[in-house]
Scaffold this active site. Structure first.
Site, PDB file in Angstrom:
ATOM      1  N   CYS A 184     -26.679 -11.678   5.799  1.00  9.17           N
ATOM      2  CA  CYS A 184     -27.122 -10.790   4.721  1.00  9.17           C
ATOM      3  C   CYS A 184     -28.628 -10.556   4.775  1.00  9.17           C
ATOM      4  CB  CYS A 184     -26.728 -11.378   3.370  1.00  9.17           C
ATOM      5  SG  CYS A 184     -27.409 -13.017   3.043  1.00  9.17           S
ATOM      6  N   HIS A 219     -27.986 -15.665  -1.351  1.00 12.26           N
ATOM      7  CA  HIS A 219     -27.552 -14.380  -0.788  1.00 12.26           C
ATOM      8  C   HIS A 219     -28.673 -13.359  -0.947  1.00 12.26           C
ATOM      9  CE1 HIS A 219     -24.740 -11.406   0.631  1.00 12.26           C
ATOM     10  NE2 HIS A 219     -24.708 -10.745  -0.513  1.00 12.26           N
ATOM     11  N   GLN A 236     -21.408  -6.980   6.703  1.00 13.34           N
ATOM     12  CA  GLN A 236     -21.900  -8.066   7.549  1.00 13.34           C
ATOM     13  C   GLN A 236     -20.779  -8.869   8.174  1.00 13.34           C
ATOM     14  OE1 GLN A 236     -23.695 -10.128   3.968  1.00 13.34           O
ATOM     15  NE2 GLN A 236     -23.129 -11.948   5.135  1.00 13.34           N
TER      16      GLN A 236
END
Length: 329
Positions: free
Chosen positions: A139, A275, A133
């Site tokens: 993400c 995340h 990324q």
């Protein structure tokens, strides 16, 4: 695994004996990662600051690895970065997460099937290569795309690579490089002509004007839903039924340096998720149950881009928000 740690400690001891200095380590690290922190008229201040961060992280990694641990840390692309920079490699928006009562109310269909002791999609022909990324909090887009790529491939028996950049640029329900949520992205794709082929909309880790055209479509979302929260068995069944699962977890400093083994840091528990990753299997190592996780930080991070993390204990909140997607035929 114990032998692995012994060898790692031995290698570090040998390097000291052979006169491998901090300067040598710093020079080798910069060369390996193609880094240059020298600025004209800076007097080496920037390079010195980065070196200080690197040596501090190196010391922590060596200290961790010198003891018998369940997981190994390593120097990687994050070793010379500050905390403020590492945050740009996250990108989940927890405000979009569903409420706990809703997740608990989701029906569980275990179908009385016998679960295998392990499952691992890493080497499945439909699993695309690990992606990176970069310096963008996207993400959520990578976690959106990977399960859809896998599902589409299973339908057509042909691998497909889809575009995360399409979501970063075009999905206004999420925040591009400033974070998002995978089920919101699936909803966007389902309502807006589907996912785009990567070759027609390549990733560049920056937000730009949306260039989407319906002719670019490479896959459609048929359905998606959450798996019941904090139910590892339900997640295993969903993995067998639908393939890889999108989920979120809490990343702390130690996770950035993860190298191998089953991650079990206690400090990540009970905190807000930040995340998004993909669960691609499960297993057991030395009596410890684990999930196989897929990250979006490239192949130099972790074990060729993957990681193992404790299963059945909601480590780092990874069992809070699992979800699946099915591609349309």
């Amino acid at each position: 695994m114990k032998l692995f740690f012994v060898l790692a400690a031995f290698a570090m001891a040998v390097s000291v004996v052979n006169g491998y200095s901090d300067d040598d380590a710093w020079k080798d690290y910069k060369k390996k990662h193609k880094l240059d922190y020298n600025i004209e008229d800076d007097g080496g201040k920037r390079d010195g600051l980065r070196k200080k961060i690197f040596l501090n992280n190196r010391e922590k990694i060596n200290k961790h690895n010198s003891h018998t641990k369940s997981y190994l840390r390593k120097l990687n692309q994050f070793a010379a970065m500050g905390t403020w920079e590492k945050k740009r490699y996250l990108g989940v928006n927890p405000s979009k997460a569903p409420k706990a009562n809703f997740l608990k109310s989701i029906p569980v269909n275990l179908q009385s099937r016998q679960l295998p002791s392990s499952l691992d999609y890493r080497f499945d022909p439909c699993m695309p290569e690990i992606k990176d990324q970069g310096y963008c909090g996207s993400c959520w887009a990578f976690t959106t795309i990977t399960p859809l790529e896998f599902s589409q491939c299973k339908l057509t028996d042909s691998p497909v690579v889809l575009s995360e950049q399409h979501l970063v640029d075009c999905d206004n329900t999420n925040g591009g490089c400033n974070g998002g949520w995978y089920t919101s992205a699936w909803d966007y794709l389902q309502s807006n002509s589907g996912a785009v082929k990567e070759t027609l909309y390549p990733y560049n880790a920056k937000e730009a004007v949306c260039k989407f055209k319906t002719s670019m479509t490479g896959a459609q979302v048929a359905s998606y839903d959450y798996v019941q929260s904090n139910n590892a068995t339900a997640m295993q069944v969903a993995l067998m039924e639908y393939g890889p699962l999108a989920t979120a977890l809490t990343v702390i400093e130690s996770f950035f340096a993860y190298g191998a083994g089953v991650y079990d840091d206690l400090e990540c528990d009970g905190q807000s998720v930040n995340h998004a990753v993909v669960i691609v299997g499960w297993g057991n190592q030395n009596g410890v149950d684990y999930w196989v996780g897929r990250n979006s930080w490239g192949t130099t991070w972790g074990t060729n881009g993957y990681f193992l993390i404790q299963r059945g204990v909601n480590k780092c909140g990874i069992e809070n928000y699992p979800a699946y997607v099915a591609a349309a035929a």
